[in-house]
Design a protein around this motif. Structure first.
Motif: not given
Ligand code: FES
Length: 587
Positions: A273-276, A297-301
């Motif tokens: 997510f940081e890369n994204a 991101a919310g879906r993976v906590g």
């Protein structure tokens, strides 16, 4: 199913690993019988036992006559199937909801979560060992990534690819930046109805997604940056041989993923997510990308750390010279080497150990991609389009949970501004009064549009691009500070504050702004403040408290009862991951 058949060899199931068509059996009380029945039905389609022994790759087909952005779905599916078969798998195509921006009322965003639920539940319900998701138009890729993240299988994203650019009287044109520009010319009387119709034939020159850096292109780049596509999967246009080859590679890789245990949670990590987020900033991506990233991101906590995003923005330059902030189109980005060219420039800022669908890290893939070549679409790190990322995160009593501004699209003169609020209570109020000669407004005022947030509209439509009042536009005013709790198209420009949270419809301070109040915007200080005392705000709340919208039944009820605010991705609260892993980026 009214006539129970005698069980098949009951031991057939018990000694087999739960893979291929044997997994996720429909419940008839007897597992052997359930498999017997399943095989009987699939054999009705002409399959042999040999075919049915192979690992199964599901292919989510979002082709639809209502979705020309996915108009190449049949060719892509054929190529994915070829890749699956070449690698020894069994491709199983199935339909899901498809959403196109111009064919979804009231707004495509209203349906994104429904599509994510469809995707998740169809992956869960049907037997498959891995899944290829074919998406492209703005909300479809986020919906598929959200659904797949929740389902947890090995998953790989295939985007449909961008449309080709057209030519109008020798000028290169493409959706949708040029759609707005030509419509503006028509309204201003600069072109006649015939020319308006002529250009209408050229703006979308082929099937595929919008050819500028709108939300679809942003999400394609983000999907690759997350490690969710084959390397180079973001940029090939929809109708090219490269796109078809990417589809074949995707199918073959999906077979590998079916057996190597590379589930989606190993790819969608905090580093990914940081890369994204880096890529979103460096491509001058659509502000909608933040909302979608927060939802995935919310879906993976994970929660996106908005303050960290702001910090990253200060150190990440905009490198991609694409419309609307630059001059090129997606097909030019592809010819310039696509994401490998961009990631090479960003390398010092990337988490290179993040895993990708290939089973190799992002850094390893970049090494394989080799050196770059001379091109003029991706700028070198030391000669950017803008020295900072396009998006700044604001806070203050007007938006206690945050708001954003696309500073690369804003007028530098207005980024430090204090003015009088001119308030529109909702979209209807705006339509009724914005062009009235009686509207009490001047160029220094700040236009405020309430009730276009997640619950307010509902669905947080792209209505944040508040038009300049007609009488000011006629006087030559090109930009004003505008604030809303809604979203804005990635193709729009202006000093526009978006995603104000909490939104007006849930009783955030934003609900209590009145015409005549003073508002201060300071992008330098990342501030958006309502210059009204807490006491006065409380008295307004007490006098006329906001009641959140409700519905009696159906999807609208589900939506209004459970939708979250912008910083949580406008996802439904019950769809977020149950295990809280923290924030991303980590530092
Ligand atoms: Fe589908 Fe623009 S309308 S990507």
């Amino acid at each position: 199913m009214t006539t129970p058949l005698p069980p098949n060899n009951a031991s057939e199931k018990s000694n087999q690993p739960e893979s291929g068509l044997r997994q996720g059996l429909t419940s008839y009380g007897d597992k052997g019988f359930s498999l017997f029945l399943r095989k009987a039905f699939i054999k009705g389609a002409g399959y042999t036992d040999k075919a049915l022994e192979r690992p199964v790759v599901g292919i989510a087909n979002t082709g639809s006559a209502y979705n020309p952005c996915h108009g190449n779905a049949p060719q892509l599916i054929e190529a994915v199937k070829r890749g699956v078969m070449l690698a020894g798998g069994l491709p199983m195509e199935f339909p899901t909801i498809s959403i196109h921006e111009s064919f979804a009322a009231p707004t495509s965003m209203y349906l994104r979560n429904l599509m994510s639920m469809d995707t998740e539940e169809m992956i869960r319900a049907q037997p498959m060992d891995s899944i290829v998701m074919i998406g492209g138009c703005d909300k479809t890729v986020p919906a598929q990534l959200m659904g797949a993240a929740s389902a947890g299988l090995p998953a790989i994203q295939l985007v449909t690819g961008s449309m080709l650019t057209g030519s109008h009287r020798s000028e290169r044109v493409g959706a949708c930046t040029d759609c707005r520009r030509y419509w503006g010319k028509f309204r201003a009387g600069e072109i006649n109805a015939q020319e308006k119709d002529d250009v209408n034939n050229q703006l979308v020159a082929s099937v595929g997604t919008c050819s500028v850096m709108g939300t679809a292109s942003t999400m394609a780049c983000i999907a690759e940056a997350l490690g969710m596509t084959v390397p180079g999967g973001a940029s090939p246009p929809a109708v090219t041989a490269d796109r078809i080859r990417v589809a074949e590679e995707t199918g073959a890789l999906a077979v590998e993923m079916a057996s190597n245990g590379l589930t989606i949670d190993k790819i969608l990590t905090a580093d990914a997510f940081e890369n994204a987020m880096r890529v979103l900033l460096a491509i001058g991506g659509s502000t909608n990308g933040i909302v979608h990233l927060a939802a995935i991101a919310g879906r993976v906590g994970l929660d996106i750390d908005m303050q960290a995003l702001d910090r990253m923005g200060r150190e990440t330059p905009v490198l991609l010279d694409l419309k609307p902030s630059g001059q090129h189109y997606m097909e030019d980005f592809h010819k310039a080497g696509g994401m490998a060219t961009l990631l090479r420039e960003l390398k010092p800022l990337l988490k290179l150990n993040a895993m990708t669908v290939t089973g190799r890290t992002l850094g390893e893939e970049l090494d394989i991609a080799g050196p770059g070549f001379k091109q003029d679409v991706v700028r070198p790190f030391n000669n950017p389009i803008y020295p900072q990322g396009g998006i700044a995160v604001l806070a203050g009593n007007l938006a206690p949970n945050g708001a954003i501004i696309k500073q690369s699209a804003a007028d530098p003169q207005l980024m430090e501004h204090e003015g009088r609020a001119v308030v529109f209570e909702n979209s209807e109020d705006l339509v009724t009064r914005i062009d009235s000669d009686d509207l009490d407004v001047n160029a220094e005022d700040i236009l405020v549009l309430k009730n276009i947030g997640p619950k307010g509209a509902p669905g947080m439509p792209e209505a944040g691009y508040i038009p300049i009042p007609m009488k000011l536009a006629r006087a030559g005013v090109k930009d004003m500070v505008r604030i809303s709790d809604g979203r804005m198209s990635g193709t729009a420009f202006g000093t526009i504050v978006l995603h104000v949270s909490p939104e007006a419809a849930v009783g955030g301070n934003f609900a209590y702004v009145q015409t005549g109040d003073r508002i201060r915007l300071s992008v330098k200080n990342r501030e958006i403040s309502l210059l009204v005392s807490d006491q006065e705000l409380q008295s307004r709340k007490d006098k006329k408290p906001v009641r959140s919208p409700t519905a009696q039944r159906g999807y609208l009820k589900l939506f209004l009862d459970t939708v979250t605010q912008a910083e949580h991705g406008v996802d439904f609260d019950f769809l977020r991951g149950t295990e809280i892993l923290g924030k991303t980026p980590r530092n």
